[in-house]
Design an enzyme around this catalytic site. Structure first.
Site, PDB file in Angstrom:
ATOM      1  N   ASN A   1     -25.168  41.328  -5.728  1.00 24.10           N
ATOM      2  CA  ASN A   1     -24.776  42.725  -5.911  1.00 24.10           C
ATOM      3  C   ASN A   1     -23.295  42.889  -6.238  1.00 24.10           C
ATOM      4  O   ASN A   1     -22.925  43.614  -7.164  1.00 24.10           O
ATOM      5  CB  ASN A   1     -25.110  43.524  -4.650  1.00 24.10           C
ATOM      6  CG  ASN A   1     -26.599  43.773  -4.505  1.00 24.10           C
ATOM      7  OD1 ASN A   1     -27.349  43.691  -5.468  1.00 24.10           O
ATOM      8  ND2 ASN A   1     -27.035  44.070  -3.293  1.00 24.10           N
ATOM      9  N   ILE A   2     -22.435  42.225  -5.472  1.00 27.07           N
ATOM     10  CA  ILE A   2     -20.998  42.405  -5.676  1.00 27.07           C
ATOM     11  C   ILE A   2     -20.566  41.846  -7.025  1.00 27.07           C
ATOM     12  O   ILE A   2     -19.839  42.500  -7.784  1.00 27.07           O
ATOM     13  CB  ILE A   2     -20.206  41.752  -4.523  1.00 27.07           C
ATOM     14  CG1 ILE A   2     -20.424  42.556  -3.230  1.00 27.07           C
ATOM     15  CG2 ILE A   2     -18.722  41.685  -4.857  1.00 27.07           C
ATOM     16  CD1 ILE A   2     -19.700  41.986  -2.026  1.00 27.07           C
TER      17      ILE A   2
ATOM     18  N   CYS B   1     -14.350  44.499   2.923  1.00 27.64           N
ATOM     19  CA  CYS B   1     -14.534  45.904   2.550  1.00 27.64           C
ATOM     20  C   CYS B   1     -13.893  46.821   3.591  1.00 27.64           C
ATOM     21  O   CYS B   1     -13.231  47.807   3.252  1.00 27.64           O
ATOM     22  CB  CYS B   1     -16.017  46.220   2.386  1.00 27.64           C
ATOM     23  SG  CYS B   1     -17.026  45.982   3.870  1.00 27.64           S
TER      24      CYS B   1
ATOM     25  N   PRO C   1     -27.324  39.663   2.246  1.00 28.50           N
ATOM     26  CA  PRO C   1     -27.290  38.426   3.036  1.00 28.50           C
ATOM     27  C   PRO C   1     -25.892  37.839   3.162  1.00 28.50           C
ATOM     28  O   PRO C   1     -25.559  37.255   4.194  1.00 28.50           O
ATOM     29  CB  PRO C   1     -28.227  37.484   2.266  1.00 28.50           C
ATOM     30  CG  PRO C   1     -28.368  38.080   0.901  1.00 28.50           C
ATOM     31  CD  PRO C   1     -28.229  39.545   1.083  1.00 28.50           C
ATOM     32  N   GLY C   2     -25.058  37.998   2.136  1.00 29.69           N
ATOM     33  CA  GLY C   2     -23.697  37.481   2.221  1.00 29.69           C
ATOM     34  C   GLY C   2     -22.892  38.184   3.298  1.00 29.69           C
ATOM     35  O   GLY C   2     -22.182  37.546   4.088  1.00 29.69           O
TER      36      GLY C   2
ATOM     37  N   ARG D   1     -24.102  39.845   5.916  1.00 25.01           N
ATOM     38  CA  ARG D   1     -24.676  39.556   7.234  1.00 25.01           C
ATOM     39  C   ARG D   1     -24.325  38.148   7.714  1.00 25.01           C
ATOM     40  O   ARG D   1     -24.172  37.913   8.915  1.00 25.01           O
ATOM     41  CB  ARG D   1     -26.193  39.746   7.177  1.00 25.01           C
ATOM     42  CG  ARG D   1     -26.600  41.189   6.916  1.00 25.01           C
ATOM     43  CD  ARG D   1     -28.101  41.353   6.712  1.00 25.01           C
ATOM     44  NE  ARG D   1     -28.428  42.698   6.303  1.00 25.01           N
ATOM     45  CZ  ARG D   1     -28.641  43.720   7.139  1.00 25.01           C
ATOM     46  NH1 ARG D   1     -28.575  43.520   8.437  1.00 25.01           N
ATOM     47  NH2 ARG D   1     -28.927  44.914   6.676  1.00 25.01           N
TER      48      ARG D   1
ATOM     49  N   ASN E   1     -18.709  50.701   0.626  1.00 24.43           N
ATOM     50  CA  ASN E   1     -18.126  49.468   1.164  1.00 24.43           C
ATOM     51  C   ASN E   1     -18.114  48.350   0.124  1.00 24.43           C
ATOM     52  O   ASN E   1     -17.191  47.536   0.086  1.00 24.43           O
ATOM     53  CB  ASN E   1     -18.888  49.017   2.411  1.00 24.43           C
ATOM     54  CG  ASN E   1     -20.384  48.895   2.176  1.00 24.43           C
ATOM     55  OD1 ASN E   1     -21.028  49.831   1.716  1.00 24.43           O
ATOM     56  ND2 ASN E   1     -20.955  47.745   2.492  1.00 24.43           N
TER      57      ASN E   1
END
Length: 311
Positions: free
Chosen positions: A12-13, A128, A163-164, A166, A287
């Site tokens: 995502n990022i 973030c 997941p990253g 977490r 975030n």
């Protein structure tokens, strides 16, 4: 002249960062998108857009003919992965912007200390929560004589924590706490993250609590308002939720700050909301948006500074 960028991490990022660069940058040009999952949406989108890709990670990137022309590598993987990537990229002469909590290289928050780190070869974008709250910590510090303590609570939508995120909760709290001190200017810092499962998902909310001495309420209010505008230059959805709140802590009823002892002064409570631009993430994922926006701003500043020097 634009600099070519490779993004490692097609989640995502990394995907949002790619789209932000493609949507408009006078300084940056996508050179490669790197992942480890050939089915990831980020790699698929990059391929459709004609951007060179590899699903073989850093080794795959280093084997691409485009690698020689890439000057900046932006790492959007994990703290553990970046620990392995950093020495290899450094040896290859690449400039590095790290979006993980690995804490290699100076902590950078664009509105606070980007200019003073422009000659570094590797920048760490903290977290973030750090990007959202450290500007407010620093705003209090620059308006006072002494910032004894700062505590931040970053509350983000559970759906925006992949997941990253977490897998890096411990690194998040440790890295953010250190940056509150090193960049924010607090003598002692503490960071807490909350993954909020509310449905519909909530926007990112941040609470910042500081204890300072010297200065006054009006000076802090003005400094906070000015800092909000500075952050809004690269994160338009960054805003105060309400007026800054104050409480005087007297000598007759001091607070005990671990490592400092009994202290008194002015407690400031600042409440921030961050709404994302929704380039790739939903707008509630402020975030994530603030991280990619800060990284893009840092890379662009880097290129402008180097171009002025004739690099």
């Amino acid at each position: 002249m634009k600099s070519k960028v490779a993004i490692i991490g097609s989640g995502n990022i990394g995907t949002d960062l790619m789209i932000k660069i493609l949507n408009g940058s006078d300084e940056l040009e996508m050179g490669a998108m790197v992942g480890i999952d050939p089915q990831s949406d980020g790699l698929k989108r990059a391929t459709d857009l004609g951007i060179p890709t590899t699903h073989e990670g850093l080794d795959g990137l280093r084997g691409m003919p485009e690698y020689a022309d890439i000057s900046i590598v932006m790492d959007a993987t994990s703290a553990g992965a970046h620990m392995k990537h950093h020495p290899v990229l450094t040896a290859d002469g690449k400039q590095i912007i790290d979006l993980t909590p690995a804490a290699i290289g100076p902590f950078v928050v664009p509105s606070v200390n980007l200019e003073e780190n422009r000659d570094e070869t590797a920048l760490n974008m903290v977290t973030c929560g750090g990007q959202a709250t450290i500007p407010m910590v620093n705003a209090v510090r620059r308006a006072t004589d002494r910032l004894i303590y700062a505590e931040i609570v970053a509350s983000v939508a559970s759906l925006s924590a992949g997941p990253g995120t977490r897998a890096n909760i411990d690194e998040f709290t440790q890295t953010t706490s250190k940056a509150i001190e090193k960049v924010g200017g607090a003598e002692r810092g503490k960071a807490i993250i909350i993954l909020n499962p509310a449905d519909p998902p909530m926007l990112m909310r941040d609470s910042i609590f500081t204890l300072s001495q010297g200065g006054d309420e009006d000076a802090i209010r003005e400094s906070v308002a000015r800092m909000v505008k500075e952050v809004q230059h690269y994160v338009p959805g960054y805003r105060l939720k309400q007026d800054v709140q104050f409480e005087k802590i007297g000598k007759d009823a001091p607070l005990n700050v671990p490592g400092v002892g009994p202290v008194w002064g002015l407690k400031s409570s600042i409440f921030i909301e961050v709404e994302g631009k929704a380039d790739y993430f939903p707008s509630y994922a402020g975030n994530l948006d603030i991280m990619t926006s800060a990284a893009k701003a840092a890379a662009e500043h880097w290129v402008r500074a180097h171009n002025r020097k004739g690099f």
